[in-house]
Design a protein around this motif. Structure first.
Motif, PDB file in Angstrom:
ATOM      1  N   ARG A 329      40.335  22.408  43.165  1.00  0.00           N
ATOM      2  CA  ARG A 329      40.723  21.150  42.541  1.00  0.00           C
ATOM      3  C   ARG A 329      41.413  20.232  43.537  1.00  0.00           C
ATOM      4  O   ARG A 329      41.451  19.017  43.361  1.00  0.00           O
ATOM      5  N   VAL A 376      37.868  31.324  36.035  1.00  0.00           N
ATOM      6  CA  VAL A 376      39.118  31.759  35.404  1.00  0.00           C
ATOM      7  C   VAL A 376      38.882  32.904  34.402  1.00  0.00           C
ATOM      8  O   VAL A 376      39.800  33.655  34.080  1.00  0.00           O
ATOM      9  N   TYR A 377      37.648  33.037  33.925  1.00  0.00           N
ATOM     10  CA  TYR A 377      37.374  34.071  32.914  1.00  0.00           C
ATOM     11  C   TYR A 377      36.997  35.419  33.528  1.00  0.00           C
ATOM     12  O   TYR A 377      36.582  36.335  32.830  1.00  0.00           O
TER      13      TYR A 377
ATOM     14  N   GLU B 313      51.557  34.918  30.480  1.00  0.00           N
ATOM     15  CA  GLU B 313      51.436  35.808  31.638  1.00  0.00           C
ATOM     16  C   GLU B 313      52.596  36.804  31.706  1.00  0.00           C
ATOM     17  O   GLU B 313      52.768  37.487  32.708  1.00  0.00           O
ATOM     18  N   MET B 351      50.633  24.670  34.564  1.00  0.00           N
ATOM     19  CA  MET B 351      49.754  25.820  34.783  1.00  0.00           C
ATOM     20  C   MET B 351      49.202  26.395  33.477  1.00  0.00           C
ATOM     21  O   MET B 351      48.342  27.280  33.509  1.00  0.00           O
ATOM     22  N   SER B 354      45.373  27.327  32.719  1.00  0.00           N
ATOM     23  CA  SER B 354      44.777  28.476  33.402  1.00  0.00           C
ATOM     24  C   SER B 354      45.270  29.788  32.798  1.00  0.00           C
ATOM     25  O   SER B 354      44.566  30.801  32.835  1.00  0.00           O
ATOM     26  N   TYR B 355      46.462  29.781  32.221  1.00  0.00           N
ATOM     27  CA  TYR B 355      46.939  30.988  31.541  1.00  0.00           C
ATOM     28  C   TYR B 355      46.212  31.201  30.215  1.00  0.00           C
ATOM     29  O   TYR B 355      46.007  32.343  29.790  1.00  0.00           O
ATOM     30  N   GLY B 357      43.122  30.365  29.931  1.00  0.00           N
ATOM     31  CA  GLY B 357      41.889  30.937  30.475  1.00  0.00           C
ATOM     32  C   GLY B 357      42.039  32.428  30.748  1.00  0.00           C
ATOM     33  O   GLY B 357      41.138  33.225  30.474  1.00  0.00           O
ATOM     34  N   MET B 358      43.189  32.800  31.266  1.00  0.00           N
ATOM     35  CA  MET B 358      43.475  34.216  31.524  1.00  0.00           C
ATOM     36  C   MET B 358      43.452  35.030  30.226  1.00  0.00           C
ATOM     37  O   MET B 358      42.886  36.127  30.174  1.00  0.00           O
ATOM     38  N   ALA B 361      39.968  35.569  29.306  1.00  0.00           N
ATOM     39  CA  ALA B 361      39.387  36.649  30.109  1.00  0.00           C
ATOM     40  C   ALA B 361      39.743  38.013  29.528  1.00  0.00           C
ATOM     41  O   ALA B 361      39.012  38.989  29.712  1.00  0.00           O
ATOM     42  N   HIS B 362      40.850  38.072  28.811  1.00  0.00           N
ATOM     43  CA  HIS B 362      41.292  39.339  28.228  1.00  0.00           C
ATOM     44  C   HIS B 362      41.077  39.370  26.714  1.00  0.00           C
ATOM     45  O   HIS B 362      41.878  39.962  25.986  1.00  0.00           O
ATOM     46  N   PHE B 366      37.304  31.763  23.427  1.00  0.00           N
ATOM     47  CA  PHE B 366      37.532  30.438  24.014  1.00  0.00           C
ATOM     48  C   PHE B 366      37.941  29.441  22.934  1.00  0.00           C
ATOM     49  O   PHE B 366      38.870  28.638  23.124  1.00  0.00           O
ATOM     50  N   ASP B 404      34.998  22.281  32.006  1.00  0.00           N
ATOM     51  CA  ASP B 404      35.849  23.070  31.109  1.00  0.00           C
ATOM     52  C   ASP B 404      37.324  22.955  31.542  1.00  0.00           C
ATOM     53  O   ASP B 404      37.689  23.375  32.639  1.00  0.00           O
ATOM     54  N   LEU B 406      39.926  24.544  30.916  1.00  0.00           N
ATOM     55  CA  LEU B 406      40.697  25.761  31.191  1.00  0.00           C
ATOM     56  C   LEU B 406      40.405  26.296  32.603  1.00  0.00           C
ATOM     57  O   LEU B 406      41.106  27.171  33.088  1.00  0.00           O
ATOM     58  N   GLN B 407      39.353  25.784  33.240  1.00  0.00           N
ATOM     59  CA  GLN B 407      39.015  26.209  34.596  1.00  0.00           C
ATOM     60  C   GLN B 407      39.854  25.412  35.579  1.00  0.00           C
ATOM     61  O   GLN B 407      39.754  24.180  35.625  1.00  0.00           O
ATOM     62  N   PRO B 408      40.667  26.096  36.386  1.00  0.00           N
ATOM     63  CA  PRO B 408      41.547  25.351  37.298  1.00  0.00           C
ATOM     64  C   PRO B 408      40.800  24.488  38.312  1.00  0.00           C
ATOM     65  O   PRO B 408      41.373  23.573  38.876  1.00  0.00           O
TER      66      PRO B 408
END
Lengths: 403, 439
Positions: A329, A376-377, B313, B351, B354-355, B357-358, B361-362, B366, B404, B406-408
């Motif tokens: 970015r 990020v995923y 986080e 931030m 992105s968290y 988004g994290m 991922a878990h 979405f 998207d 949430l994507q940094p």
């Protein structure tokens, strides 16, 4: 070292097949194979034959990267759970404590290390804190399965020492009679200490030498270039001040840690061949972090500098790949972002001939991601160190803090 | 209630300001552009159309289309919108809300003179208003706004049991009045380790004191059962408040369920303590933090108590939350718990996406992640039913991002609040421009 590699040396060859390999040393390889023998990478490519008897791990198209490297960790010296009794990172008894070694403080069973491994981290540098002008010597660890410190130590890694300037030392020692309590106090004290080491060297050559001084002995090693110097430093004028001292004593600065204002003097840093280790977007938590900009790493990298993203955090270290993604970015390319968490940290530690890329002859330290590491995923599904699997999400999940 | 009226009033004021475009006839001077809005006369303000965009709804669905804005309000959104500015596929997302941080209260973390995030000297400071410490010109605000945030819940630092009354702010404006969306937004009560301090030494002491406070609170008015009662009425509040102190009025409102109790609880037992208080005193309760919430997900869902969740986080790093896991948000969502997300601290507020988004991922869907950072904060905090939504009639509060959000990797390009374009200039972009080329 040999005995730690022994299990890997005796094991059958490992072939990780059908992987999207991001070697960092070159372009991505689709449906690639990485062959591991005796803990080392022995073949990389799309057409690598799998030898008879090799253990085959089918990556199913997932992304294979070099194991990630964090050059600024306090795991082990501030282990979980956080408690005053666990504060073993700062020997705050004197502004100069070069004799102490972070390895002596490491809590081997710190649960944070297992979670870092689940984030693809394979190598860390554990540093003493930044209270002292010279805080002590670092230890470089591989996050192997080990119940001993000896089993964790990255034995081929060069020695390192932590120095600091700016706010922290002056805050810690401002009440002391001898300080330092200002930036000029910091720099002048460093200069005086290196002069003391030179005088000590001369005195040691006399017929009646002074008794051995364990602190000055270490500083002589620094002056002789045997120890890599990592300086905690935020502001650009502090960077300039450190060079004023180090240039006079002929000491090479291996890295500036944090280096949030590196972008203002990046020409000076690159000319000195000093690496920077920095956060992508931390700022504002103290006065010397107020001019941090998230473009810092990309600016230094674009001009040819060595840029390691570091965590300085047992939390952030688990997601260094997302830290790297942030750099896209702010101006970095994907290749540059990946270098910032692999080969550039290896360069700053002087271990870039051993780890940091997927290349023949390097240690088989690898991370397998469910999606592109800069997505990020993504999650880390598997981690290998010296060819031994040390994390498997399918069987372990993310490790918790229980024994 | 103070809140919705305030919201409406400020929206109208914003619209009036957006409409009254004055041509910039003079050169920029020191003090100009401190208010966080794009310069007067900037295009795409008030009434405009954006098309060929990817429209992200608060439910996480995307559709190719556009958005048409008139007088600061969305009048058309979705696949049918054409004309205006072609965004070439860029995303339009509802403005993000950070449901809990100290933005505007702290300028530099380690500089005490720049901190206005706590009231010390007493374990209970219920009549403290966080908005009194809010600095609309903080350099942290534009930095957060430039990451797609349009609103934040501002809370005091968790330094003792009852820290004061929170506020929702809009992340632009020259004055506190212009920035305030909802104040007070709830009373901040901290259980567990964060409730210690100022003389309270343990969880036992914290719970005892809170019980005392609620027991001693002035009686709430009897429930409205339709029968006529003879009692003094004042400001529609049940009357009789003239003799009460500000703190007593606060507790009375909390006991009557007229002011939300925002109860911080991280460890499993603290969460159960909070739920017990909410049940026993019939509070309008919201859980805050909830690092170990997944261990009580069924009860939280059953009680219908929402959460201001996070920081996402959080790690099993201390005795306060030794069982924190990455899957917390996913497990709470699966159990049917409604939550908004919050960040830790001040400067790290940006931030948060992105968290989220994290968390995705878990295992968090979405769609649920987007909802937790757009519409849910509005629903939970009472900001009106259209907060954080791209729908007809809603204020045009959204941002343009390359992909998207949430994507940094994707930068935010433009931010609008009620149709007014915000400035994305920050202390950091100014430094970048100054040092982009070394001279």
């Amino acid at each position: 070292m040999i005995w730690t590699l022994l299990p890997a040396a005796l094991a059958a060859p490992l072939a990780i097949t059908n992987a999207t390999v991001l070697p960092v040393a070159g372009p991505p390889i689709e449906a690639g194979t990485v062959l591991v023998e005796g803990g080392l990478i022995t073949a990389v490519g799309a057409d690598v034959p799998v030898p008879d008897g090799a253990e085959v791990f089918d990556a199913g198209g997932r992304y294979l990267t070099p194991g990630l490297i964090d050059v600024h960790s306090h795991m082990g010296v501030y282990p979980w759970p956080g408690a005053e009794a666990h504060g073993d990172g700062n020997e705050m008894t004197d502004p100069f404590t070069p004799r102490v070694w972070a390895g002596d403080s490491v809590r081997v069973e710190d649960p944070a290390m297992k979670r870092a491994r689940a984030g693809g981290i394979t190598t860390i540098q554990v540093l003493p804190g930044s209270a002292n002008l010279v805080g002590g010597q670092s230890v470089v660890l591989k996050l192997r399965d080990s119940r001993t410190l000896a089993g964790l130590v990255f034995e081929q890694a060069p020695r390192g020492i932590k120095m600091a300037c700016g706010e922290n030392p002056k805050r810690v020692y401002e009440e002391d009679d001898n300080g330092p309590s200002t930036r000029m106090g910091n720099i002048s004290a460093m200069r005086a200490k290196f002069q003391e080491a030179e005088d000590y060297r001369a005195a040691r050559r006399r017929r009646e030498p002074p008794p051995t001084d364990p602190d000055l002995e270490v500083l002589l090693d620094v002056l002789d270039g045997e120890v890599r110097v990592h300086v905690h430093c935020y502001r650009h004028d502090d960077i300039e001040g450190i060079y004023r001292v180090m240039d006079d004593f002929g000491v090479q600065v291996a890295s500036f840690q944090h280096a949030l204002e590196a972008y203002k003097v990046r020409d000076m840093i690159i000319a000195h061949e000093t690496a920077i280790a920095t956060w992508p977007d931390w700022w504002g938590f103290k006065m010397e972090a107020f001019d941090a900009i998230p473009h810092n790493a990309a600016l230094v990298k674009a001009d040819g500098g060595v840029v390691a993203l570091h965590s300085d955090s047992a939390n952030t270290i688990q997601r260094m790949y997302t830290e790297a993604a942030k750099m896209l970015r702010y101006g970095a390319t994907e290749a540059q972002a990946m270098e910032m968490i692999t080969i550039d940290p290896a360069r700053s530690l002087g271990i870039d001939s051993l780890v940091g890329t997927i290349e023949v002859g390097k240690h088989a330290d690898l991370a397998l991601f469910s999606a592109h590491p800069l997505d990020v995923y993504t999650r880390v599904d598997n981690t290998w160190i010296d060819g031994t699997m040390v994390f498997d999400r399918e069987t372990e999940g993310t490790p918790d803090a229980r024994p | 209630m103070l809140g919705p009226d305030l919201t409406r009033r400020r929206t109208l004021a914003l619209l009036a300001a957006a409409a009254a475009v004055t041509p910039a006839a003079r050169a920029a001077a020191p003090g100009d552009k401190l208010d966080g809005w794009a310069p007067d006369g900037a295009p795409l303000q008030g009434t405009f159309t954006l098309s060929n965009a990817t429209i992200l709804s608060h439910t996480g669905q995307t559709v190719a289309g556009g958005v048409r804005v008139e007088g600061g309000t969305i009048v058309e959104v979705g696949a049918g919108v054409t004309g205006g500015e072609d965004l070439g596929g860029a995303w339009i997302a509802p403005g993000f809300t950070n449901a809990g941080c100290q933005i505007g209260l702290v300028e530099v973390g380690a500089v005490n003179s720049s901190r206005d995030d706590r009231v010390s000297g007493d374990a209970v400071t219920a009549d403290a208003h966080v908005i009194d410490g809010y600095n609309p010109l903080s350099d942290v605000i534009p930095t957060t706004r430039a990451n797609g945030f349009t609103h934040a819940l501002v809370v005091p630092s968790e330094s003792h049991l009852v820290t004061g009354q929170a506020a929702v702010v809009q992340l632009a404006g020259l004055t506190r009045d212009e920035a305030t969306t909802l104040a007070p937004a709830g009373l901040c009560i901290n259980l567990g380790g964060s409730g210690r301090g100022e003389g309270l030494s343990s969880r036992i002491a914290v719970a005892r004191r809170l019980r005392q406070l609620l027991d001693e609170a002035p009686e709430p008015p009897p429930p409205d059962d339709g029968k006529k009662r003879r009692r003094k009425k004042k400001d529609g509040e049940g009357g009789g408040d003239d003799d009460l102190s500000a703190a007593e009025r606060t507790w009375k409102a909390v006991r009557a369920g007229k002011m939300k109790a925002l109860i911080k609880a991280e460890r499993l037992d603290d969460i159960h303590t909070a739920l017990d208080f909410i049940r026993d005193y019939e509070l309008d309760g919201v859980l805050v933090g909830c690092a170990e919430g997944y261990l009580a997900a069924e009860r939280i869902a059953g009680a219908g108590v929402p959460i201001l969740l996070g920081p996402l986080e959080v790690q099993p790093s201390s005795f306060e939350h030794p069982h924190a896991i990455y899957e917390n948000a996913a497990r709470l969502h699966a159990a049917g718990v409604r939550f908004a997300v919050r960040s830790s601290g001040v400067h790290f507020a940006r931030m948060l996406p992105s968290y989220v988004g994290m968390a995705v991922a878990h295992g968090l869907p979405f769609e649920a992640g987007i909802q937790a950072i757009t519409a849910n904060p509005g629903e939970i905090l009472g900001l009106g039913s259209q907060h954080g939504r791209l729908e007809v009639g809603a204020p045009a509060t959204f941002f343009q991002v390359d992909g998207d959000p949430l994507q940094p990797r994707y930068p935010v390009r433009r931010v609008w609040m009620a149709g007014r374009q915000a400035s994305l200039e920050t202390r950091q972009t100014r430094l970048l421009e100054r040092f982009r080329t070394l001279r």
